[in-house]
Write a protein that holds these residues in place. Structure first.
Motif, PDB file in Angstrom:
ATOM      1  N   SER A  34       0.852  -1.194   0.000  1.00  0.00           N
ATOM      2  CA  SER A  34       0.000   0.000   0.000  1.00  0.00           C
ATOM      3  C   SER A  34       0.883   1.238   0.000  1.00  0.00           C
ATOM      4  O   SER A  34       2.086   1.160   0.222  1.00  0.00           O
ATOM      5  CB  SER A  34      -0.931   0.000   1.226  1.00  0.00           C
ATOM      6  OG  SER A  34      -0.168  -0.048   2.412  1.00  0.00           O
TER       7      SER A  34
ATOM      8  N   VAL B 247      -1.403  14.455  -5.462  1.00  0.00           N
ATOM      9  CA  VAL B 247      -1.944  13.341  -4.670  1.00  0.00           C
ATOM     10  C   VAL B 247      -3.106  12.680  -5.406  1.00  0.00           C
ATOM     11  O   VAL B 247      -3.195  11.447  -5.466  1.00  0.00           O
ATOM     12  CB  VAL B 247      -2.374  13.822  -3.269  1.00  0.00           C
ATOM     13  CG1 VAL B 247      -3.202  12.773  -2.548  1.00  0.00           C
ATOM     14  CG2 VAL B 247      -1.158  14.200  -2.442  1.00  0.00           C
ATOM     15  N   LEU B 248      -3.984  13.465  -5.974  1.00  0.00           N
ATOM     16  CA  LEU B 248      -5.124  12.903  -6.700  1.00  0.00           C
ATOM     17  C   LEU B 248      -4.672  12.112  -7.925  1.00  0.00           C
ATOM     18  O   LEU B 248      -5.219  11.047  -8.223  1.00  0.00           O
ATOM     19  CB  LEU B 248      -6.105  14.008  -7.086  1.00  0.00           C
ATOM     20  CG  LEU B 248      -6.836  14.638  -5.896  1.00  0.00           C
ATOM     21  CD1 LEU B 248      -7.567  15.899  -6.331  1.00  0.00           C
ATOM     22  CD2 LEU B 248      -7.795  13.641  -5.247  1.00  0.00           C
TER      23      LEU B 248
ATOM     24  N   HIS C 173      -3.178   8.895  -6.701  1.00  0.00           N
ATOM     25  CA  HIS C 173      -4.248   7.965  -6.328  1.00  0.00           C
ATOM     26  C   HIS C 173      -4.762   7.214  -7.547  1.00  0.00           C
ATOM     27  O   HIS C 173      -5.014   6.009  -7.492  1.00  0.00           O
ATOM     28  CB  HIS C 173      -5.391   8.720  -5.636  1.00  0.00           C
ATOM     29  CG  HIS C 173      -6.583   7.859  -5.400  1.00  0.00           C
ATOM     30  ND1 HIS C 173      -7.805   8.125  -5.984  1.00  0.00           N
ATOM     31  CD2 HIS C 173      -6.746   6.723  -4.685  1.00  0.00           C
ATOM     32  CE1 HIS C 173      -8.663   7.185  -5.623  1.00  0.00           C
ATOM     33  NE2 HIS C 173      -8.046   6.327  -4.837  1.00  0.00           N
ATOM     34  N   ARG C 174      -4.920   7.900  -8.654  1.00  0.00           N
ATOM     35  CA  ARG C 174      -5.367   7.227  -9.879  1.00  0.00           C
ATOM     36  C   ARG C 174      -4.353   6.155 -10.306  1.00  0.00           C
ATOM     37  O   ARG C 174      -4.734   5.056 -10.711  1.00  0.00           O
ATOM     38  CB  ARG C 174      -5.616   8.235 -10.999  1.00  0.00           C
ATOM     39  CG  ARG C 174      -6.908   9.019 -10.789  1.00  0.00           C
ATOM     40  CD  ARG C 174      -7.322   9.788 -12.023  1.00  0.00           C
ATOM     41  NE  ARG C 174      -6.458  10.903 -12.338  1.00  0.00           N
ATOM     42  CZ  ARG C 174      -6.570  12.123 -11.808  1.00  0.00           C
ATOM     43  NH1 ARG C 174      -7.505  12.368 -10.912  1.00  0.00           N
ATOM     44  NH2 ARG C 174      -5.751  13.080 -12.169  1.00  0.00           N
TER      45      ARG C 174
ATOM     46  N   CYS D  56      -2.205   4.520  -8.293  1.00  0.00           N
ATOM     47  CA  CYS D  56      -2.302   3.424  -7.326  1.00  0.00           C
ATOM     48  C   CYS D  56      -3.562   2.597  -7.555  1.00  0.00           C
ATOM     49  O   CYS D  56      -3.526   1.367  -7.465  1.00  0.00           O
ATOM     50  CB  CYS D  56      -2.265   3.966  -5.896  1.00  0.00           C
ATOM     51  SG  CYS D  56      -0.639   4.586  -5.411  1.00  0.00           S
ATOM     52  N   SER D  57      -4.644   3.258  -7.860  1.00  0.00           N
ATOM     53  CA  SER D  57      -5.900   2.561  -8.115  1.00  0.00           C
ATOM     54  C   SER D  57      -5.770   1.638  -9.329  1.00  0.00           C
ATOM     55  O   SER D  57      -6.223   0.491  -9.299  1.00  0.00           O
ATOM     56  CB  SER D  57      -7.023   3.571  -8.319  1.00  0.00           C
ATOM     57  OG  SER D  57      -8.252   2.928  -8.436  1.00  0.00           O
TER      58      SER D  57
ATOM     59  N   MET E 101      -4.373   3.364  -1.202  1.00  0.00           N
ATOM     60  CA  MET E 101      -3.615   4.588  -0.940  1.00  0.00           C
ATOM     61  C   MET E 101      -4.324   5.382   0.135  1.00  0.00           C
ATOM     62  O   MET E 101      -5.528   5.612   0.061  1.00  0.00           O
ATOM     63  CB  MET E 101      -3.474   5.432  -2.200  1.00  0.00           C
ATOM     64  CG  MET E 101      -2.661   6.691  -1.974  1.00  0.00           C
ATOM     65  SD  MET E 101      -2.365   7.563  -3.522  1.00  0.00           S
ATOM     66  CE  MET E 101      -2.109   9.204  -2.901  1.00  0.00           C
ATOM     67  N   SER E 102      -3.550   5.792   1.127  1.00  0.00           N
ATOM     68  CA  SER E 102      -4.056   6.665   2.184  1.00  0.00           C
ATOM     69  C   SER E 102      -3.307   7.981   2.124  1.00  0.00           C
ATOM     70  O   SER E 102      -2.152   8.024   1.698  1.00  0.00           O
ATOM     71  CB  SER E 102      -3.829   6.043   3.571  1.00  0.00           C
ATOM     72  OG  SER E 102      -4.664   4.948   3.778  1.00  0.00           O
ATOM     73  N   VAL E 103      -3.959   9.018   2.581  1.00  0.00           N
ATOM     74  CA  VAL E 103      -3.337  10.336   2.679  1.00  0.00           C
ATOM     75  C   VAL E 103      -3.514  10.831   4.099  1.00  0.00           C
ATOM     76  O   VAL E 103      -4.577  10.653   4.698  1.00  0.00           O
ATOM     77  CB  VAL E 103      -3.993  11.345   1.706  1.00  0.00           C
ATOM     78  CG1 VAL E 103      -3.358  12.720   1.844  1.00  0.00           C
ATOM     79  CG2 VAL E 103      -3.899  10.854   0.287  1.00  0.00           C
TER      80      VAL E 103
ATOM     81  N   ALA F 293     -11.620  12.988  -5.151  1.00  0.00           N
ATOM     82  CA  ALA F 293     -11.015  11.673  -5.364  1.00  0.00           C
ATOM     83  C   ALA F 293     -11.798  10.868  -6.397  1.00  0.00           C
ATOM     84  O   ALA F 293     -13.023  10.936  -6.457  1.00  0.00           O
ATOM     85  CB  ALA F 293     -10.943  10.910  -4.045  1.00  0.00           C
TER      86      ALA F 293
ATOM     87  N   LEU G 259      -9.813   6.219  -2.032  1.00  0.00           N
ATOM     88  CA  LEU G 259      -8.777   6.988  -1.352  1.00  0.00           C
ATOM     89  C   LEU G 259      -9.184   7.147   0.106  1.00  0.00           C
ATOM     90  O   LEU G 259     -10.291   7.582   0.408  1.00  0.00           O
ATOM     91  CB  LEU G 259      -8.616   8.368  -2.001  1.00  0.00           C
ATOM     92  CG  LEU G 259      -7.561   9.285  -1.382  1.00  0.00           C
ATOM     93  CD1 LEU G 259      -6.170   8.676  -1.505  1.00  0.00           C
ATOM     94  CD2 LEU G 259      -7.608  10.651  -2.059  1.00  0.00           C
TER      95      LEU G 259
END
Length: 118
Positions: free
Chosen positions: A42, A60-61, A64-65, A67-68, A74-76, A91, A98
């Motif tokens: 993760s 970050v956004l 996230h895409r 990682c998805s 994914m955590s923030v 998100a 997210l």
């Protein structure tokens, strides 16, 4: 601008400073390289107070895409309530959700638990 560690099979990336518009692409590329290189269970992105800016949130956004698409949780973590609200609102909801927290330790624990449950 950033540092990284491994904690409980999570790649923890800490963004220390605002990347500004000029460094967004470079920061995203660095994050992508780390994710591809480490192949973590993760990913957790921690935004220091000075890094909770529009430019960093955009990175970050996008991360996230990425990682998805790779199937990674994914955590923030950011102490900035306005930043948390913006991340929640913007998100991508089509892939892996997210997860957003105020504290890094909680974000790491949650990412680890969600990964183990999957």
């Amino acid at each position: 601008m950033m540092s990284h560690t491994l904690d409980q099979d999570a790649l923890v990336i800490t963004v220390h400073d605002d990347p500004g518009v000029d460094r967004r692409a470079a920061l995203l590329a660095e994050i992508g390289d780390l994710v591809q290189g480490y192949r973590p269970a993760s990913v957790v992105v921690v935004l220091d107070e000075s890094a909770a800016t529009e430019a960093a949130l955009s990175v970050v956004l996008r991360a996230h895409r990425l990682c998805s698409r790779l199937g990674l949780v994914m955590s923030v973590a950011t102490r900035s309530a306005p930043a948390r609200r913006r991340l929640e609102a913007d998100a991508d909801t089509r892939g892996v959700r997210l997860v957003i927290h105020a504290r890094a330790d909680t974000a790491i624990a949650t990412a680890t638990a969600l990964t183990a449950a999957a």
